[in-house]
Design an enzyme around this catalytic site. Structure first.
Site, PDB file in Angstrom:
ATOM      1  N   GLU A 130       0.829  -1.203   0.000  1.00  0.00           N
ATOM      2  CA  GLU A 130       0.000   0.000   0.000  1.00  0.00           C
ATOM      3  C   GLU A 130       0.870   1.263   0.000  1.00  0.00           C
ATOM      4  OE1 GLU A 130      -2.586   0.885   3.346  1.00  0.00           O
ATOM      5  OE2 GLU A 130      -4.115   1.680   2.008  1.00  0.00           O
ATOM      6  N   THR A 183      -7.900   9.599  -0.328  1.00  0.00           N
ATOM      7  CA  THR A 183      -7.308   9.707   1.005  1.00  0.00           C
ATOM      8  C   THR A 183      -6.260  10.819   1.049  1.00  0.00           C
ATOM      9  OG1 THR A 183      -7.706   7.372   1.394  1.00  0.00           O
ATOM     10  CG2 THR A 183      -6.080   8.423   2.802  1.00  0.00           C
TER      11      THR A 183
HETATM   12  N1  HSE Z   1      -6.362   6.474   9.076  1.00  0.00           N
HETATM   13  C1  HSE Z   1      -6.363   6.785   7.677  1.00  0.00           C
HETATM   14  C2  HSE Z   1      -6.961   8.162   7.471  1.00  0.00           C
HETATM   15  C3  HSE Z   1      -7.137   5.740   6.959  1.00  0.00           C
HETATM   16  O1  HSE Z   1      -7.977   8.462   8.085  1.00  0.00           O
HETATM   17  O2  HSE Z   1      -6.387   8.944   6.694  1.00  0.00           O
HETATM   18  C4  HSE Z   1      -7.217   5.951   5.476  1.00  0.00           C
HETATM   19  O3  HSE Z   1      -7.934   4.892   4.894  1.00  0.00           O
END
Ligand code: HSE
Length: 322
Positions: A130, A183
């Site tokens: 990833e 993200t």
């Molecule tokens: N913890 C990460 C975020 C998860 O919230 O950016 C992303 O899938």
């Protein structure tokens, strides 16, 4: 050796106060990866189904491809492997899709070559997949996809994962609205500094949530599911976020919030009947505030196990098809 297919589930990461460290696994949906021996050396991707052609076919740039190659390197196997990836998870949905593909690939290749790698090694390979394939890695998605259940990631790599108990009756609702959030974009909103007061509240909630899971204290769990760090900064990305969360609480949820970086939302509930009511309320609020096609809705207990081999069927029973 016949091809091996592995499945890795969707995961809810952050879970309110556990930004980047807490996550749990769902039973479905998920991604499946088939690994087969191929000519030459290294990993290649034969096909990706369900991504509308959007994911990289170059194995060196694909989360599953990198995870598979990292596993082969880790166990010193130089045979060629071809992957077929079936995306059951929508892209940019906040359900851990890139982590699921990486984890499924690591599990499939591990079984194909008979390496017998540990879950820690499989998690480390998926994390690397990833990290390189998607540009950043999220242990709070990868760990629950590997181990199942509710987990706290003390350190993602090398993995130091704490498996948490799940009180009887704790039921998850996940709704995926007709939106996409990358993200990287959601993380760019976070900045690099957190006011001390927000940090204090976050770690107080996180400690309380872990204790609530251990003791089955649903009242404490309800008070502790709060994110003072990431969600407030990401809220502009999801129209009606506060109203959708309010609808969940009014319908009886213990707590609700963004799943990962969104746009999916989760709610935790006591019992399946409450969860179904919460799912209906969240769906109605999403239709009102976001619109688009009807949201995908998942209601289930937290999945106690993570990734698994679908085929060939093992000694424990027949393969499950996805
Ligand atoms: N913890 C990460 C975020 C998860 O919230 O950016 C992303 O899938």
């Amino acid at each position: 050796m016949e091809p091996v297919t592995a499945f890795a589930p969707a995961t809810v990461s952050n879970v309110g106060c556990g930004f980047d460290v807490l996550g749990f696994a769902l039973h479905e949906p998920g991604d499946a990866v088939t690994a087969a021996f191929a000519g030459g050396a290294g990993v290649r991707i034969d096909d990706i189904v369900g991504d509308d052609g959007r994911l990289p076919r170059d194995a060196r740039k694909n989360t599953a491809g990198v995870a598979a190659q990292t596993l082969l390197d880790a166990v010193g196997d130089r045979r060629g492997v071809a992957l077929t990836i079936r995306k059951g998870l929508p892209l940019s949905s906040g359900l851990g899709g890139s982590a699921a593909s990486a984890v499924a690939a690591a599990f499939a290749v591990n079984a194909l070559v008979g390496a017998g790698a540990s879950l820690e090694t499989l998690m480390a390979c998926a994390f690397e997949g990833e990290r390189i394939g998607a540009g950043s890695a999220h242990g709070d998605n990868i760990a629950p996809a590997v181990y199942g259940g509710f987990v706290l990631v003390r350190v993602p790599n090398p993995p130091d994962v704490v498996r948490l108990p799940v009180p009887a009756g704790l039921t998850a609702v996940v709704v995926h609205p007709d939106l996409e959030i990358e993200t990287a974009r959601a993380r760019a909103l976070l900045g690099s500094e957190v006011p001390l007061g927000d940090a204090i509240r976050q770690w107080a909630n996180l400690g309380a949530l872990v204790d609530a899971l251990h003791r089955g204290d649903f009242d404490l769990l309800a008070r502790a599911i709060e994110d003072t760090i990431a969600e407030p900064r990401r809220a502009p990305l999801v129209p009606g976020l506060a109203a959708i969360k309010r609808a969940a609480i009014d319908a009886g949820a213990l707590g609700s919030g963004l799943s990962g970086s969104g746009p999916s939302l989760f709610a935790l509930c006591r019992g399946i009947e409450t969860a179904r009511r919460v799912a209906r309320a969240m769906t109605a609020a999403i239709v009102e505030h976001i619109g688009g096609r009807a949201p995908d809705v998942y209601v289930s207990p937290i999945a106690p196990t993570g990734a698994r081999i679908l085929s060939p069927a093992g000694p424990k029973g027949p393969a499950v098809q996805v």
